[in-house]
Scaffold this motif. Structure first.
Motif, PDB file in Angstrom:
ATOM      1  N   ARG A   1      -5.964  -7.702  10.774  1.00  0.00           N
ATOM      2  CA  ARG A   1      -7.168  -8.027   9.983  1.00  0.00           C
ATOM      3  C   ARG A   1      -7.907  -9.205  10.620  1.00  0.00           C
ATOM      4  O   ARG A   1      -9.132  -9.234  10.657  1.00  0.00           O
TER       5      ARG A   1
ATOM      6  N   GLN B   1       0.837  -1.210   0.000  1.00  0.00           N
ATOM      7  CA  GLN B   1       0.000   0.000   0.000  1.00  0.00           C
ATOM      8  C   GLN B   1       0.875   1.264   0.000  1.00  0.00           C
ATOM      9  O   GLN B   1       1.839   1.355   0.757  1.00  0.00           O
TER      10      GLN B   1
ATOM     11  N   HIS C   1      -0.343  -6.767   8.966  1.00  0.00           N
ATOM     12  CA  HIS C   1      -1.692  -6.630   8.421  1.00  0.00           C
ATOM     13  C   HIS C   1      -2.527  -7.860   8.739  1.00  0.00           C
ATOM     14  O   HIS C   1      -3.683  -7.745   9.173  1.00  0.00           O
TER      15      HIS C   1
ATOM     16  N   MET D   1      -5.501  -8.628  -0.189  1.00  0.00           N
ATOM     17  CA  MET D   1      -5.421  -8.524   1.278  1.00  0.00           C
ATOM     18  C   MET D   1      -6.166  -7.308   1.848  1.00  0.00           C
ATOM     19  O   MET D   1      -6.669  -7.352   2.960  1.00  0.00           O
ATOM     20  N   HIS D   2      -6.230  -6.203   1.089  1.00  0.00           N
ATOM     21  CA  HIS D   2      -6.891  -5.000   1.602  1.00  0.00           C
ATOM     22  C   HIS D   2      -8.348  -4.883   1.142  1.00  0.00           C
ATOM     23  O   HIS D   2      -8.949  -3.808   1.277  1.00  0.00           O
TER      24      HIS D   2
ATOM     25  N   SER E   1     -17.255   6.786   2.013  1.00  0.00           N
ATOM     26  CA  SER E   1     -17.501   6.009   0.794  1.00  0.00           C
ATOM     27  C   SER E   1     -18.986   5.678   0.644  1.00  0.00           C
ATOM     28  O   SER E   1     -19.522   5.695  -0.465  1.00  0.00           O
TER      29      SER E   1
ATOM     30  N   GLY F   1     -15.770   4.142   6.591  1.00  0.00           N
ATOM     31  CA  GLY F   1     -17.117   3.600   6.465  1.00  0.00           C
ATOM     32  C   GLY F   1     -18.118   4.642   5.999  1.00  0.00           C
ATOM     33  O   GLY F   1     -19.019   4.343   5.213  1.00  0.00           O
TER      34      GLY F   1
ATOM     35  N   ARG G   1       0.225   1.249  -5.073  1.00  0.00           N
ATOM     36  CA  ARG G   1       1.115   0.316  -4.386  1.00  0.00           C
ATOM     37  C   ARG G   1       2.561   0.604  -4.787  1.00  0.00           C
ATOM     38  O   ARG G   1       2.825   1.216  -5.819  1.00  0.00           O
TER      39      ARG G   1
ATOM     40  N   CYS H   1     -12.121  -4.480   0.821  1.00  0.00           N
ATOM     41  CA  CYS H   1     -12.925  -3.745   1.805  1.00  0.00           C
ATOM     42  C   CYS H   1     -13.585  -4.675   2.822  1.00  0.00           C
ATOM     43  O   CYS H   1     -14.317  -5.594   2.463  1.00  0.00           O
ATOM     44  N   ILE H   2     -13.361  -4.381   4.077  1.00  0.00           N
ATOM     45  CA  ILE H   2     -13.915  -5.196   5.165  1.00  0.00           C
ATOM     46  C   ILE H   2     -15.416  -4.916   5.335  1.00  0.00           C
ATOM     47  O   ILE H   2     -16.144  -5.724   5.901  1.00  0.00           O
TER      48      ILE H   2
ATOM     49  N   ALA I   1     -14.669  -1.826  -7.260  1.00  0.00           N
ATOM     50  CA  ALA I   1     -14.995  -0.715  -6.352  1.00  0.00           C
ATOM     51  C   ALA I   1     -14.672  -1.017  -4.896  1.00  0.00           C
ATOM     52  O   ALA I   1     -14.387  -0.100  -4.115  1.00  0.00           O
ATOM     53  N   PHE I   2     -14.702  -2.299  -4.490  1.00  0.00           N
ATOM     54  CA  PHE I   2     -14.375  -2.647  -3.108  1.00  0.00           C
ATOM     55  C   PHE I   2     -12.938  -3.181  -2.987  1.00  0.00           C
ATOM     56  O   PHE I   2     -12.581  -3.788  -1.970  1.00  0.00           O
TER      57      PHE I   2
ATOM     58  N   LEU J   1      -5.396  -0.316   6.731  1.00  0.00           N
ATOM     59  CA  LEU J   1      -5.258  -0.154   5.283  1.00  0.00           C
ATOM     60  C   LEU J   1      -3.820   0.081   4.826  1.00  0.00           C
ATOM     61  O   LEU J   1      -3.502  -0.092   3.652  1.00  0.00           O
TER      62      LEU J   1
END
Ligand code: HEM
Length: 400
Positions: free
Chosen positions: A49, A23, A45, A331-332, A218, A215, A270, A334-335, A326-327, A38
């Motif tokens: 996570r 990242q 991470h 590994m990153h 977005s 949260g 990245r 969107c949660i 979009a999400f 993030l």
């Protein structure tokens, strides 16, 4: 430093899954983003996570949606409908703010609108700090404002929330309460896993601030764009748009189409830790900066036929999500995907009560159900302080 831009759907998907791409989008936004989930990499991470993922287990949001999300959306909208007008940006933030605060673990002792608005102001400021790389204002001025906001946020919301959770954890230790009595939020999870995660007070503060803005911003942005796209579609094709009003699965597909066309994060970025060659042949030299152009990849004509057209009924390959990238991914990823976007309705989801629509679709449904439409006298405004595709204001009216 060499910059490689990836704008094809397959290249971006592969890049998201590369462990040797780290990242780097938030390097400029360290004031609020340093050491947040993030920006962590590798085992740091993975550890964080794993702890936070437990809160986002599949099924949690199915329960939330059944239990209270619809009420939150309806109750937030009601005073705006009564008054006859709203700004979608404000309405979106108001609706999502309390939910995001709940996920982050920020208590709102009075439950007043003033409290929600204070969180809203903090979230907006933190979001400005996180996206410093795109600012058109003086970065030093923004950084100082964000730092001040973090200090105020700490006193007003975070410290009281920490104190309440520490007291609960002490009661758990003493056997006076059980696991089920603990709040299920990021703050509690971090306090419980403090040593394992090797965090400190500043990191805790930034992580909660990051959640608050990740949260809310977005989701509010997606809501405004979803309404804008729907209004334009309804003007072009009133029959199809009316059918979407009758079928929540089509309305959800509208939201996915909006997310594809207007991803809240138009790019990911990245840094290459080693030289990588993608399957399509692109070579990424060690040390180079890699821009994952999500907005462009989401309009890749080899995946999305007539890519610029808003078409919720479009056919897409089975392995491609309707929202494209979009999400994010890898590994990153969107949660909060399921909370914001729900679970795509498949052919087996014939029981409408079993669908998870996600907050954006619930918000759009409520807005349209209340007769919300663009204000004929006030045009929407684009955000003059960001190079991103954001509305700063979107006036709508209700009633006759
Ligand atoms: C429409 C709404 C949303 C969109 C479009 C969105 C988009 C994204 C994207 C693109 C990423 C990955 C960024 C990257 O790889 O550089 C991401 C990560 C993340 N999002 Fe979301 N998001 C949304 C809603 C939410 C919500 C509701 C929450 C939490 C309440 C949330 C929390 C997070 C977190 C914690 C991460 C970092 C995950 C990690 O690094 O492991 N997001 N989001």
């Amino acid at each position: 430093m060499q910059t490689i831009t990836l704008d094809g759907f397959a290249d971006v998907r592969e890049a998201f899954r590369q462990h040797d791409l780290q990242q780097s989008l938030y390097d400029a936004g360290g004031v609020v983003m340093a050491d947040c989930l993030l920006v962590l990499h590798g085992s740091d991470h993975r550890k964080r996570r794993r702890v936070e993922n437990r809160l986002f287990r599949r099924g949690t949001f199915r329960y939330w949606e059944k239990a209270f999300l619809r009420d939150v959306v309806r109750d937030t909208l009601a005073p705006f409908v009564e008054r006859g007008y709203a700004d979608l940006q404000e309405l979106g933030y108001r609706t999502i703010m309390n939910l995001t605060a709940m996920v982050a673990g920020l208590d709102q002792p009075t439950g007043s609108i003033e409290e929600t608005d204070a969180l809203y102001r903090f979230a907006k400021k933190f979001s400005e700090g996180a996206t410093l790389v795109h600012t058109t204002r003086d970065p030093e001025v923004v950084r100082a404002e964000v730092q001040q906001a973090l200090d105020d946020f700490d006193t007003t919301f975070l410290q009281p929330s920490i104190a309440r959770r520490r007291a609960l954890l002490a009661q758990l230790e003493a056997g006076e309460i059980t696991e089920d009595d603990l709040p299920r939020d990021v703050l509690t999870a971090l306090l419980r896993n403090w040593d394992e995660l090797d965090i400190d007070d500043d990191i805790l503060r930034r992580e909660c601030a990051f959640y608050l803005q990740a949260g809310s911003h977005s989701t509010a942005d997606a809501f405004t764009h979803a309404a804008d796209d729907y209004f334009a579609w309804a003007a072009r094709d009133p029959e199809a748009a009316a059918a979407a009003r009758r079928d929540p699965a089509i309305l959800q597909a509208c939201v996915y189409e909006t997310l594809r066309l207007h991803p809240a994060s138009p790019v990911a970025q990245r840094r290459a830790l080693t030289t990588i060659t993608l399957k399509g042949g692109t070579e990424i030299p060690e040390g180079s900066s890699v821009v994952l152009d999500l907005a462009a990849a989401n309009r890749d004509p080899s995946v999305f036929d007539r890519p610029d057209v808003f078409d919720p009924l479009r056919e897409i390959p089975a392995e491609v999500p309707r929202w494209g990238h979009a999400f994010g991914g890898g590994m990153h990823a969107c949660i909060g995907t399921e909370l914001a976007g729900g679970v795509p309705s498949g052919p087996s989801a014939d029981d409408a009560h079993d669908q998870v629509l996600g907050t954006v679709t619930l918000m759009l449904d409520a807005l349209l159900g209340a007769g919300g439409r663009p204000d004929p006298d006030k045009a929407p405004q684009r955000d003059p302080h960001s190079a991103r595709d954001h509305f700063s204001s979107y006036p709508v009216v209700f009633g006759g």
